[in-house]
Design a protein around this motif. Structure first.
Motif, short mmCIF file in Angstrom:
data_model
loop_
_atom_site.label_atom_id
_atom_site.label_comp_id
_atom_site.label_asym_id
_atom_site.label_seq_id
_atom_site.Cartn_x
_atom_site.Cartn_y
_atom_site.Cartn_z
N GLY A 99 -15.03 2.15 -4.27
CA GLY A 99 -14.36 3.21 -4.68
C GLY A 99 -13.13 3.07 -3.49
O GLY A 99 -12.12 3.15 -3.88
N LEU A 100 -13.52 3.65 -1.89
CA LEU A 100 -11.97 2.78 -1.44
C LEU A 100 -11.29 1.20 -1.82
O LEU A 100 -10.18 1.32 -1.65
N VAL B 241 -7.30 2.50 3.89
CA VAL B 241 -7.15 0.90 3.42
C VAL B 241 -6.50 0.35 4.49
O VAL B 241 -6.60 -0.73 4.60
N ARG C 188 -5.82 8.12 0.28
CA ARG C 188 -6.94 6.74 0.69
C ARG C 188 -6.25 5.71 1.60
O ARG C 188 -6.11 5.10 2.22
N LYS D 280 -3.66 4.06 -15.94
CA LYS D 280 -4.41 3.82 -14.71
C LYS D 280 -5.56 4.26 -14.78
O LYS D 280 -6.19 3.41 -13.86
N ALA D 281 -6.56 5.61 -14.50
CA ALA D 281 -7.72 5.88 -14.11
C ALA D 281 -8.57 5.12 -14.97
O ALA D 281 -9.33 4.99 -14.76
N ARG E 240 -8.57 2.13 -12.78
CA ARG E 240 -9.33 2.35 -11.70
C ARG E 240 -10.92 1.96 -11.89
O ARG E 240 -11.28 1.33 -11.46
N GLY F 20 2.67 1.68 -3.17
CA GLY F 20 1.20 2.07 -4.13
C GLY F 20 1.29 3.74 -3.85
O GLY F 20 1.22 4.12 -4.83
N THR G 12 1.01 9.71 -10.79
CA THR G 12 -0.14 9.48 -12.25
C THR G 12 -1.15 10.63 -11.75
O THR G 12 -1.35 11.70 -11.99
N PHE G 13 -1.54 10.19 -10.22
CA PHE G 13 -2.58 10.58 -9.53
C PHE G 13 -1.89 11.71 -9.09
O PHE G 13 -3.15 12.53 -8.39
N LEU H 178 1.08 -1.25 -0.33
CA LEU H 178 0.14 0.30 0.44
C LEU H 178 0.58 1.11 0.14
O LEU H 178 0.56 2.15 -0.74
N ASP I 201 -9.87 1.51 -5.35
CA ASP I 201 -8.25 1.86 -4.62
C ASP I 201 -7.51 1.80 -3.47
O ASP I 201 -5.70 1.45 -4.15
N GLY I 202 -7.52 0.64 -2.71
CA GLY I 202 -7.24 0.14 -2.33
C GLY I 202 -6.44 -1.00 -3.37
O GLY I 202 -5.04 -1.59 -2.89
N SER J 119 3.99 4.96 -5.82
CA SER J 119 3.72 5.46 -7.25
C SER J 119 2.74 5.74 -7.81
O SER J 119 2.95 6.46 -8.99
N PRO K 298 -5.56 8.05 -5.52
CA PRO K 298 -5.48 7.15 -4.20
C PRO K 298 -4.77 6.38 -3.33
O PRO K 298 -4.85 6.10 -2.28
N GLU L 285 0.28 -0.89 -7.70
CA GLU L 285 0.69 0.10 -7.94
C GLU L 285 2.32 -0.45 -6.95
O GLU L 285 3.67 -0.31 -7.07
N LEU M 118 -1.39 8.07 -16.67
CA LEU M 118 -2.02 8.65 -16.25
C LEU M 118 -3.76 7.98 -16.92
O LEU M 118 -4.25 7.51 -16.06
N LEU N 21 -6.13 -0.62 -6.43
CA LEU N 21 -4.97 0.36 -7.70
C LEU N 21 -3.77 -0.50 -6.46
O LEU N 21 -2.77 0.34 -7.38
N LEU N 22 -3.07 0.33 -5.25
CA LEU N 22 -2.28 0.83 -4.44
C LEU N 22 -1.49 -0.09 -4.48
O LEU N 22 -0.33 -0.62 -4.27
#
Lengths: 204, 204
Positions: free
Chosen positions: B157-158, A189, A185, B137-138, B141, A169, A176-177, A166, B161-162, A172, A182, B168, B134, B164-165
């Motif tokens: 949503g959480l 998480v 968060r 990755k979007a 996500r 991530g 990008t964001f 986490l 993002d978790g 990383s 994320p 990554e 970007l 994705l983290l």
């Protein structure tokens, strides 16, 4: 440590030349990337001559490794402080490690984690700085594992690796964001993940 | 896509010059990093002349952006396949996305994710390839969010993002711990995190 702590504005000429060099180099490596920055730019930013730079460091690679080591030592110092403060509350210890990392990544000027960026940028296996990055991450992983074990959470090794993923991530994703979701968060998480490692009620 | 799919050994002279160029450039950017590779090295690896390279791309930056876009399209194609295959089982859809990513990162020759590395290496905000990273990755996500929402998981949503983290973080950790742990534990951690987002029994 957020990048603005070490940015050029703070590289006061009152500092000794060596400290100006390390501050300038760290800030430039962090914001622009190690490969994008040359020794001329670093010397100019530090307000020293190139021969002075080369009297301190035989090569740019040596300077990169020194900056990485300085950052790693600073992180270890902060982790040790956190461990001492939360010696009796391992769950709070874990959360404090997450907060330390996610606060740093919440900085819009932070450019992710110094060591994480460096590890991506340096592909040479035998680069001194690469070995420092690996040791730094292994240290963080061990701190998370120690706290997860002390907290009697289930599968502490899996939790430590999950939390490390986490945090990595978050660094990383910064690229990008940026510091928004994320990356923003991480703590939320991490809380869910930690809860997923609580012992079953009948095991308590 | 693992790096060895595109490595030099496969850059057969039977391929048209343009495809040889893209394969060679992608493999070199991936394994050595975009900043470490020059157009001379790419032209030599592709078996084409530098003037031929510059007839196809006005600059190295344009070539980087083209390679990034090609990789992003390939990822989107695979994600669309997975979405179609698991249209009726959103939980399996999420797990298939995680498997796609973690399998790619399990490759010892993979050098992390192409787009994730690129986003770290390219610090210029207005670089074409940065924008492609970007968007890629979007897109990932959004796919995770769609599946988490369809699966009626809590706080989709959480969760997106978790996850994705974690993915990554797996790419970032590849550059320190290589494909071993923690990168190898993405799926196991993701399973715990997904379970933590199941609706409470009384809400089902």
């Amino acid at each position: 440590m957020p990048a603005h702590d070490v940015e050029q504005a703070e590289i006061s000429s009152k500092k000794p030349a060596f400290e100006r060099l390390i501050s300038a180099a760290t800030a430039l490596f962090w914001t622009k990337g190690v490969r994008a920055v040359g020794v001329d730019e670093i010397a100019t930013a530090a307000g020293i001559s190139k021969p002075t730079l080369y009297r301190k460091f035989a090569s740019k690679d040596d300077l990169v490794a020194y900056c990485a080591d300085r950052m790693a030592q600073e992180e270890q110092r902060r982790l040790a402080e956190i461990a001492a403060r939360h010696a009796d509350s391992p769950l709070e210890h874990i959360r404090a490690i997450i907060t330390l990392a996610s606060d740093a990544l919440a900085d819009a000027q932070g450019f992710g984690w110094f060591a994480s960026n460096l590890a991506v940028e340096l592909r040479e296996e035998n680069h001194n700085a690469k070995a420092i990055c690996l040791r730094q991450k292994a240290h963080l992983r061990q701190e998370l594992l120690n706290a997860a074990t002390a907290a009697s959470l289930t599968a502490p090794g899996l939790l430590a690796d999950g939390l490390l993923l986490l945090l990595e991530g978050g660094s990383s994703s910064w690229h990008t964001f940026e510091c928004g979701s994320p990356t923003s968060r991480i703590s939320a998480v991490a809380d869910r993940l930690i809860t997923a490692h609580y012992p079953a009620p009948d095991a308590v």
